[in-house]
Design a protein around this motif. Structure first.
Motif, PDB file in Angstrom:
ATOM      1  N   ALA A   1      -7.575   7.880   3.649  1.00 49.25           N
ATOM      2  CA  ALA A   1      -8.265   7.419   4.855  1.00 49.25           C
ATOM      3  C   ALA A   1      -8.144   5.903   4.989  1.00 49.25           C
ATOM      4  O   ALA A   1      -7.928   5.385   6.093  1.00 49.25           O
ATOM      5  N   ASP A   2      -8.285   5.194   3.874  1.00 45.47           N
ATOM      6  CA  ASP A   2      -8.092   3.743   3.917  1.00 45.47           C
ATOM      7  C   ASP A   2      -6.654   3.401   4.301  1.00 45.47           C
ATOM      8  O   ASP A   2      -6.410   2.436   5.043  1.00 45.47           O
TER       9      ASP A   2
ATOM     10  N   ALA B   1       0.828  -1.207   0.000  1.00 46.35           N
ATOM     11  CA  ALA B   1       0.000   0.000   0.000  1.00 46.35           C
ATOM     12  C   ALA B   1       0.863   1.257   0.000  1.00 46.35           C
ATOM     13  O   ALA B   1       0.544   2.244  -0.675  1.00 46.35           O
ATOM     14  N   THR B   2       1.952   1.225   0.744  1.00 45.57           N
ATOM     15  CA  THR B   2       2.856   2.372   0.791  1.00 45.57           C
ATOM     16  C   THR B   2       3.476   2.622  -0.576  1.00 45.57           C
ATOM     17  O   THR B   2       3.556   3.784  -1.027  1.00 45.57           O
ATOM     18  N   ALA B   3       3.890   1.565  -1.240  1.00 48.04           N
ATOM     19  CA  ALA B   3       4.456   1.706  -2.588  1.00 48.04           C
ATOM     20  C   ALA B   3       3.429   2.297  -3.542  1.00 48.04           C
ATOM     21  O   ALA B   3       3.745   3.180  -4.362  1.00 48.04           O
ATOM     22  N   TRP B   4       2.175   1.833  -3.436  1.00 51.87           N
ATOM     23  CA  TRP B   4       1.130   2.364  -4.314  1.00 51.87           C
ATOM     24  C   TRP B   4       0.894   3.846  -4.027  1.00 51.87           C
ATOM     25  O   TRP B   4       0.771   4.650  -4.961  1.00 51.87           O
ATOM     26  N   MET B   5       0.823   4.217  -2.759  1.00 51.98           N
ATOM     27  CA  MET B   5       0.572   5.610  -2.401  1.00 51.98           C
ATOM     28  C   MET B   5       1.678   6.521  -2.917  1.00 51.98           C
ATOM     29  O   MET B   5       1.412   7.601  -3.463  1.00 51.98           O
ATOM     30  N   LEU B   6       2.924   6.099  -2.776  1.00 50.99           N
ATOM     31  CA  LEU B   6       4.045   6.913  -3.258  1.00 50.99           C
ATOM     32  C   LEU B   6       3.990   7.058  -4.764  1.00 50.99           C
ATOM     33  O   LEU B   6       4.239   8.147  -5.311  1.00 50.99           O
ATOM     34  N   GLY B   7       3.658   5.981  -5.451  1.00 52.66           N
ATOM     35  CA  GLY B   7       3.532   6.053  -6.898  1.00 52.66           C
ATOM     36  C   GLY B   7       2.389   6.961  -7.323  1.00 52.66           C
ATOM     37  O   GLY B   7       2.509   7.729  -8.285  1.00 52.66           O
ATOM     38  N   ALA B   8       1.276   6.899  -6.587  1.00 53.27           N
ATOM     39  CA  ALA B   8       0.128   7.735  -6.923  1.00 53.27           C
ATOM     40  C   ALA B   8       0.434   9.207  -6.700  1.00 53.27           C
ATOM     41  O   ALA B   8       0.036  10.064  -7.505  1.00 53.27           O
ATOM     42  N   PHE B   9       1.146   9.525  -5.632  1.00 53.24           N
ATOM     43  CA  PHE B   9       1.511  10.923  -5.382  1.00 53.24           C
ATOM     44  C   PHE B   9       2.374  11.479  -6.502  1.00 53.24           C
ATOM     45  O   PHE B   9       2.294  12.662  -6.837  1.00 53.24           O
ATOM     46  N   ALA B  10       3.219  10.640  -7.065  1.00 56.29           N
ATOM     47  CA  ALA B  10       4.090  11.095  -8.146  1.00 56.29           C
ATOM     48  C   ALA B  10       3.295  11.442  -9.411  1.00 56.29           C
ATOM     49  O   ALA B  10       3.752  12.246 -10.239  1.00 56.29           O
ATOM     50  N   LYS B  11       2.106  10.875  -9.529  1.00 59.85           N
ATOM     51  CA  LYS B  11       1.298  11.093 -10.735  1.00 59.85           C
ATOM     52  C   LYS B  11       0.149  12.057 -10.503  1.00 59.85           C
ATOM     53  O   LYS B  11      -0.115  12.943 -11.318  1.00 59.85           O
ATOM     54  N   ASP B  12      -0.593  11.865  -9.412  1.00 58.08           N
ATOM     55  CA  ASP B  12      -1.800  12.651  -9.171  1.00 58.08           C
ATOM     56  C   ASP B  12      -2.094  12.640  -7.666  1.00 58.08           C
ATOM     57  O   ASP B  12      -2.548  11.633  -7.126  1.00 58.08           O
TER      58      ASP B  12
ATOM     59  N   LEU C   1      -6.936  -8.546  11.582  1.00 55.13           N
ATOM     60  CA  LEU C   1      -5.824  -8.206  10.685  1.00 55.13           C
ATOM     61  C   LEU C   1      -6.117  -8.434   9.198  1.00 55.13           C
ATOM     62  O   LEU C   1      -5.542  -7.733   8.359  1.00 55.13           O
ATOM     63  N   PRO C   2      -6.965  -9.393   8.811  1.00 51.09           N
ATOM     64  CA  PRO C   2      -7.275  -9.519   7.382  1.00 51.09           C
ATOM     65  C   PRO C   2      -7.850  -8.256   6.754  1.00 51.09           C
ATOM     66  O   PRO C   2      -7.855  -8.113   5.518  1.00 51.09           O
TER      67      PRO C   2
ATOM     68  N   LEU D   1      -8.191  -3.592   2.783  1.00 48.91           N
ATOM     69  CA  LEU D   1      -7.939  -2.162   2.593  1.00 48.91           C
ATOM     70  C   LEU D   1      -6.917  -1.919   1.499  1.00 48.91           C
ATOM     71  O   LEU D   1      -6.989  -0.910   0.781  1.00 48.91           O
ATOM     72  N   LEU D   2      -5.953  -2.815   1.350  1.00 52.66           N
ATOM     73  CA  LEU D   2      -4.981  -2.679   0.263  1.00 52.66           C
ATOM     74  C   LEU D   2      -5.699  -2.632  -1.084  1.00 52.66           C
ATOM     75  O   LEU D   2      -5.379  -1.794  -1.943  1.00 52.66           O
ATOM     76  N   GLU D   3      -6.656  -3.528  -1.272  1.00 44.96           N
ATOM     77  CA  GLU D   3      -7.390  -3.541  -2.536  1.00 44.96           C
ATOM     78  C   GLU D   3      -8.192  -2.258  -2.723  1.00 44.96           C
ATOM     79  O   GLU D   3      -8.266  -1.716  -3.833  1.00 44.96           O
ATOM     80  N   ALA D   4      -8.784  -1.758  -1.665  1.00 40.17           N
ATOM     81  CA  ALA D   4      -9.529  -0.500  -1.755  1.00 40.17           C
ATOM     82  C   ALA D   4      -8.598   0.665  -2.073  1.00 40.17           C
ATOM     83  O   ALA D   4      -8.944   1.556  -2.858  1.00 40.17           O
ATOM     84  N   ILE D   5      -7.417   0.670  -1.469  1.00 39.77           N
ATOM     85  CA  ILE D   5      -6.437   1.733  -1.724  1.00 39.77           C
ATOM     86  C   ILE D   5      -6.031   1.746  -3.191  1.00 39.77           C
ATOM     87  O   ILE D   5      -5.982   2.801  -3.838  1.00 39.77           O
TER      88      ILE D   5
END
Length: 594
Positions: A521-522, A501-512, A571-572, A577-581
């Motif tokens: 929030a997720d 999820a962290t990798a996805w968020m960083l990649g998303a910030f770089a684009k939009d 924990l599941p 949440l990863l999929e929602a993110i």
């Protein structure tokens, strides 16, 4: 409504085994701290919570604070309770000894704050705001302001507030319009503030407001905001309260919960201008105020935990007493207490597991604060401060969201009686609801975590956290107890979800950035669940060791079972949440067209 009983056994377990009280006691300045002292403080704080605060909780909710011709009157019994609070030395528990505080660790203070909020959240809000105001003055005020105001704030003889929000501004502090006009050695403050918790009352001799305002030549936006100390009563030369300042409460909000905590609309300067004193530097007020905000966000996170604990206690006792229905399995021919029904057990265990995870997370964060302030090694101080900066929004957001969820589940355990005020279950839900909103909504906390903390260092602090999470995995995998191994397996999957999820968020910030913030929030909730899982995994390992040594088997068997439940049933959510993110904003971008 059941009587609040402080969960001292679990508090002591977390403080000693997870938060490292012994190591905290070894920090400079904590020479007198010991497990015996901690036990004594917790015992007395619990006694005050149960015997003094808890009996006022329900009647205070029913009566509420009242606005009179002489200002705000606290609910019946609150003034006497506050006198006892002050005389017991509770206000200065973690306060600076230079100004009369006891200088005890934040770890011990956090446990006391939990108990006071569980027993009476409306009351506990008053000293919580005072602690934030005290810290802001201590760090940023002039020596004169410190000497004139801190001793009475630290002791609790006076209380403090924070005045940020205005009718047209809400959470957008760039829109603040309150004015501060220089006049000799002070300023004249003109404006109106809303949502001011304990902004006025009759429990103390003075109320000290910290107010955000603009100087006449200040630049627009947040860079033009300054911070001012504005007392309800101006001080005489000898430091005692004197004449009324030009500040008053003009109305009280009628709100969902915390009725005994006055939420005030404050007017400054109706008759020439309220006298205020600059705190810190001109146009640096927002940075100075964030000293209070971080203090408040930590305590509000603990409020979420506290209300969840109170709701869990109420639901547990009701489920033991309420007899209704037979078991579908046929194991009992007669009607049974609802605690025996599988779905009620699921709800109760869901409440218990998350409460214990929240407590461990909050107390470990409090110990990080002690280390950040006191550790003799500068690099260690910096490391712990980085952890605090990263996770304060998670503590505030995740714990308060769970506080509402768990209080709502408590109503559900009660069934129809949960919706009736008589049981008290719905008061906990009403009171808990505000905690996700004030001191920054969950969305604001999520934007802080993702937009400021994560994006600012390109994930370095989060990467350091993930590396530390992984450090516990080998010991869990090698444990001789199959339950601990199961906890480790599921925790490993959750850590991987956080990394992805962290990798996805960083990649998303770089684009939009909007795409990333749409999932923030997720992301915050995912971080919270994993941090809770981290502490429950550590707890499982300790419980396994204690059971092998045949130490307190009843407590540690329950702890191990609770950790396993958290790992297998809570924990599941991290993977979900990863999929929602990864779905980003999805269809939310077109909401205005619907």
């Amino acid at each position: 409504m059941t009587t609040y009983i402080a969960p001292l056994r679990d508090m002591r377990f977390v403080m000693n085994e997870l938060a490292g009280l012994e190591a905290i006691a070894a920090l400079p300045g904590f020479d007198d701290v010991s497990p015996e002292l901690a036990d004594a403080v917790l015992d007395e704080a619990a006694k005050f919570a149960t015997e003094v605060l808890d009996p006022l909780n329900k009647p205070g909710d029913a009566q509420g604070a009242r606005l009179t011709g002489h200002g705000v009157a606290a609910a019946d019994g609150f003034a006497r309770a506050y006198e006892q609070y002050v005389s017991g030395g509770w206000c200065g528990l973690a306060g600076d000894p230079e100004f009369g505080g006891q200088g005890l660790p934040e770890l011990m203070h956090a446990a006391a704050v939990e108990m006071w909020n569980s027993s009476n959240m409306a009351f506990a809000l008053c000293p919580m705001l005072t602690a934030g105001a005290t810290e802001a003055i201590r760090l940023h005020g002039s020596q004169t302001l410190k000497e004139r105001y801190l001793p009475n704030l630290v002791s609790g003889e006076w209380t403090g507030t924070m005045n940020l929000t205005e009718p047209q501004a809400g959470s957008d502090l760039a829109a603040v319009r309150t004015k501060a006009v220089p006049e000799g050695e002070h300023y004249r403050i003109h404006g109106q503030k809303i949502f001011i918790t304990w902004g006025d009352h009759d429990m103390t001799g003075n109320v000290i407001h910290l107010v955000l305002a603009r100087l006449p030549d200040a630049p627009e936006g947040v860079r033009g905001i300054s911070l001012f100390l504005v007392p309800k009563f101006l001080l005489n030369d000898d430091g005692t309260p004197g004449a009324n300042n030009d500040v008053r409460c003009i109305s009280l909000e009628h709100k969902l919960g915390i009725h005994a905590s006055p939420t005030c609309v404050m007017s400054f300067g109706e008759n020439g201008g309220a006298i205020g004193y600059l705190v810190g530097q001109e146009n640096k007020g927002l940075a100075h105020m964030f000293t209070m905000m971080n203090e408040a966000r930590q305590k509000v996170g603990i409020q979420g935990l506290a209300m969840a604990e109170r709701a869990w206690q109420q639901a547990r006792e009701y489920a033991k007493e309420r007899v209704q229905g037979r078991l579908a399995s046929g194991k009992s021919p007669n009607a049974v207490a609802i605690v025996h029904h599988p779905d009620v057990r699921r709800m109760l265990m869901t409440m218990k597991a998350q409460v214990e995870a929240m407590r461990a997370f909050a107390y470990v964060m409090a110990s990080d604060m002690d280390r950040a302030h006191r550790h003799p090694d500068g690099d260690e101080r910096a490391r712990h401060q980085a952890r605090i900066d990263l996770l304060i929004p998670v503590l505030k957001g995740w714990c308060t969201e769970l506080g509402v969820e768990i209080a709502s589940m408590g109503v559900q355990v009660h069934g129809g009686m949960g919706y009736i005020e008589e049981t008290g279950a719905c008061q906990f839900l009403r009171d808990a609801r505000i905690a996700t909103i004030y001191e920054g909504t969950t969305g604001i906390q999520a934007a802080d975590l993702a937009g400021r903390k994560l994006a600012a260092d390109r994930g370095a602090a989060m990467a350091a956290l993930i590396a530390q999470l992984r450090e516990v995995l080998p010991a869990l995998e090698r444990n001789a107890d199959a339950q601990v191994v199961s906890v480790g397996t599921r925790f490993a999957a959750a850590v991987q979800a956080l990394e992805d999820a962290t990798a996805w968020m960083l990649g998303a910030f770089a684009k939009d950035a909007d795409e990333a913030l749409g999932s923030s929030a997720d992301y915050l909730m995912l971080v919270g669940y994993v941090c809770g899982g981290w502490q429950m995994a550590r707890a499982a390992a300790v419980a396994s060791q204690k059971l092998a040594a045949q130490e307190d088997p009843e407590f540690y068997q329950a702890k191990l079972a609770t950790a396993r439940f958290y790992a297998e049933k809570i924990l599941p959510k991290a993977s979900a949440l990863l999929e929602a993110i990864k779905a980003g904003t999805s269809g939310a971008v077109v909401i205005e067209q619907l």
